[in-house]
Design an enzyme around this catalytic site. Structure first.
Site, PDB file in Angstrom:
ATOM      1  N   LYS A  10       4.686 -11.199  11.406  1.00  0.00           N
ATOM      2  CA  LYS A  10       5.309 -12.265  12.193  1.00  0.00           C
ATOM      3  C   LYS A  10       5.642 -13.455  11.299  1.00  0.00           C
ATOM      4  O   LYS A  10       4.933 -13.754  10.343  1.00  0.00           O
ATOM      5  CB  LYS A  10       4.380 -12.692  13.344  1.00  0.00           C
ATOM      6  CG  LYS A  10       5.038 -13.750  14.228  1.00  0.00           C
ATOM      7  CD  LYS A  10       4.450 -13.839  15.612  1.00  0.00           C
ATOM      8  CE  LYS A  10       5.091 -15.008  16.382  1.00  0.00           C
ATOM      9  NZ  LYS A  10       6.552 -14.824  16.584  1.00  0.00           N
ATOM     10  N   LEU A  64       7.110 -18.980  17.783  1.00  0.00           N
ATOM     11  CA  LEU A  64       6.805 -18.976  16.348  1.00  0.00           C
ATOM     12  C   LEU A  64       5.369 -19.316  15.999  1.00  0.00           C
ATOM     13  O   LEU A  64       5.075 -19.817  14.910  1.00  0.00           O
ATOM     14  CB  LEU A  64       7.759 -19.939  15.601  1.00  0.00           C
ATOM     15  CG  LEU A  64       9.240 -19.594  15.738  1.00  0.00           C
ATOM     16  CD1 LEU A  64      10.015 -20.718  16.364  1.00  0.00           C
ATOM     17  CD2 LEU A  64       9.826 -19.222  14.391  1.00  0.00           C
ATOM     18  N   THR A 115       9.808  -3.910  20.238  1.00  0.00           N
ATOM     19  CA  THR A 115       9.315  -4.014  21.611  1.00  0.00           C
ATOM     20  C   THR A 115       8.585  -2.746  22.066  1.00  0.00           C
ATOM     21  O   THR A 115       7.629  -2.827  22.840  1.00  0.00           O
ATOM     22  CB  THR A 115      10.507  -4.324  22.541  1.00  0.00           C
ATOM     23  OG1 THR A 115      11.099  -5.544  22.073  1.00  0.00           O
ATOM     24  CG2 THR A 115      10.072  -4.501  23.981  1.00  0.00           C
ATOM     25  N   CYS A 132      15.352 -17.340  15.323  1.00  0.00           N
ATOM     26  CA  CYS A 132      14.445 -17.360  16.466  1.00  0.00           C
ATOM     27  C   CYS A 132      15.085 -18.123  17.616  1.00  0.00           C
ATOM     28  O   CYS A 132      15.531 -19.251  17.431  1.00  0.00           O
ATOM     29  CB  CYS A 132      13.104 -17.996  16.112  1.00  0.00           C
ATOM     30  SG  CYS A 132      12.052 -18.124  17.578  1.00  0.00           S
TER      31      CYS A 132
HETATM   32  O1  RRO Z   1       8.083 -16.390  18.012  1.00  0.00           O
HETATM   33  C1  RRO Z   1       9.096 -16.218  18.732  1.00  0.00           C
HETATM   34  O2  RRO Z   1       9.234 -16.790  19.812  1.00  0.00           O
HETATM   35  C2  RRO Z   1      10.198 -15.351  18.332  1.00  0.00           C
HETATM   36  C3  RRO Z   1      10.682 -15.253  17.038  1.00  0.00           C
HETATM   37 BR1  RRO Z   1       9.887 -16.099  15.607  1.00  0.00          BR
HETATM   38  C4  RRO Z   1      11.841 -14.481  16.765  1.00  0.00           C
HETATM   39  O3  RRO Z   1      12.348 -14.379  15.644  1.00  0.00           O
HETATM   40  N1  RRO Z   1      12.413 -13.862  17.815  1.00  0.00           N
HETATM   41  C5  RRO Z   1      11.945 -13.942  19.060  1.00  0.00           C
HETATM   42  O4  RRO Z   1      12.514 -13.353  19.984  1.00  0.00           O
HETATM   43  N2  RRO Z   1      10.824 -14.691  19.310  1.00  0.00           N
END
Ligand code: RRO
Length: 339
Positions: free
Chosen positions: A70, A98, A300, A156
């Protein structure tokens, strides 16, 4: 000045149709994304396999092509308020925001256990500003060589306060602007690893943004991040996610990913491409490879089955054998020239 190496429209083996061959069991699944060589093309997708060895209880991580962790920022970040996940009719919405422990804590507390499994690791970085990306990337310099690449997450959908905290030009995300994308990629060179630009499908011309990333020094493209979406509880008259909107992933977005990979492969025959979006079966991986991906990431599907990436790999192997595909490279980009 364009870096033409990754953009040239020369005849590439990726665009050649495979020769018909007898084939049989034992497909050679070795993969190569830019300069990174992997034993096979199936990776985890960032954000769906934790920061460390979380999946090791379910999957033999070194048997995968790589584990993409992540996204990490220079400083720890708490992320968004709950609820952060919502299952949709054909996928999932997330607004994780994030959350991460920061690069330093990750290197100390998470990376060693992940490396101890023998996995190849792709780190991922993000920031609110170009300078924050630069700092996070520099903090990855000197990681052990098993950290084979750095995915630069420009896309993101869940950053709070669009345009806030000095993000370039007030765009919703860096990947919405060719200029901002180039600035971030250029700023992350200090990680000392091949960089993969993770891009958003929510743009008018993805090939323009992809070209900017490649010109600025990205060796590969990760296509695609989630699609911006939202779910509302009509009775409560409130968004179902704590942050309001979120990123849509899973089955619903696979055609979006296929098209993104197809168009970028057509535009940049020599670029590395990792395809991601709704891969849950071996055949889904094959579709992205034929569209032009050098490798795929499983995301997913892992939420429903933590062994999903291993299943996809096994199914891809069987699929290749059934289809008499002798080498992965015979599949990659093989739709081009027919469509
Ligand atoms: O952490 C998130 O909310 C997130 C990230 Br970093 C991303 O690159 N894509 C996403 O759908 N969620």
């Amino acid at each position: 000045m364009r870096r033409t190496g990754l953009r040239k429209a020369a005849t590439s083996s990726k665009l050649r149709r495979p020769e018909p061959r007898a084939g049989g069991p034992g497909v050679d699944l070795r993969a190569r994304i830019g300069s990174v060589e992997l034993p096979n093309p199936v990776m985890t997708a960032s954000g769906t396999a934790g920061h460390g060895a979380e999946l090791s209880a379910y999957v033999d991580l070194p048997a995968l092509g790589a584990v993409v962790v992540k996204s990490l920022s220079a400083e720890p970040w708490d992320g968004n308020p709950p609820p952060r996940l919502h299952e949709t009719d054909a996928g999932m919405l997330n607004s994780v925001g994030l959350q991460n422990p920061g690069v330093e804590a990750w290197r100390e507390a998470e990376l060693p256990a992940l490396l101890a499994t023998g996995a190849r690791v792709v780190a991922s970085v993000w920031g609110f500003t170009v300078e924050e990306y630069e700092k996070a990337a520099a903090m990855l310099a000197g990681c052990p060589p098993q950290v084979v690449a750095v995915e630069v997450n420009l896309s993101c959908p869940n950053l709070p306060g669009a345009g806030a905290r000095g993000r370039g030009g007030g765009h919703r995300m860096f990947a919405h602007s060719a200029e901002d994308t180039a600035a971030v990629i250029a700023a992350t060179a200090a990680c000392g690893r091949p960089r993969w630009a993770k891009l958003s499908p929510n743009v008018a011309d993805l090939t323009e943004i992809a070209g900017a990333a490649l010109d600025a020094g990205a060796e590969a493209l990760t296509l695609v991040n989630t699609v911006m979406g939202m779910a509302i509880d009509p009775v409560a008259r409130r968004p179902r996610l704590g942050a309001g909107g979120g990123g849509l992933s899973g089955m619903a977005i696979r055609p979006v990913a296929v098209r993104a990979v197809y168009e970028c492969r057509r535009a940049y025959p020599a670029a590395g491409i990792a395809g991601v979006g709704g891969v849950a079966r071996g055949e889904h991986a094959a579709e992205l490879l034929v569209a032009g991906a050098d490798a795929v990431q499983v995301g997913t599907a892992t939420f429903a089955d933590p062994r999903a990436a291993a299943h996809v790999l096994a199914e891809l192997r069987e699929w290749c054998d059934r289809q008499s595909v002798a080498r992965l490279t015979d599949l990659i980009g093989s739709v081009h020239g027919t469509a």
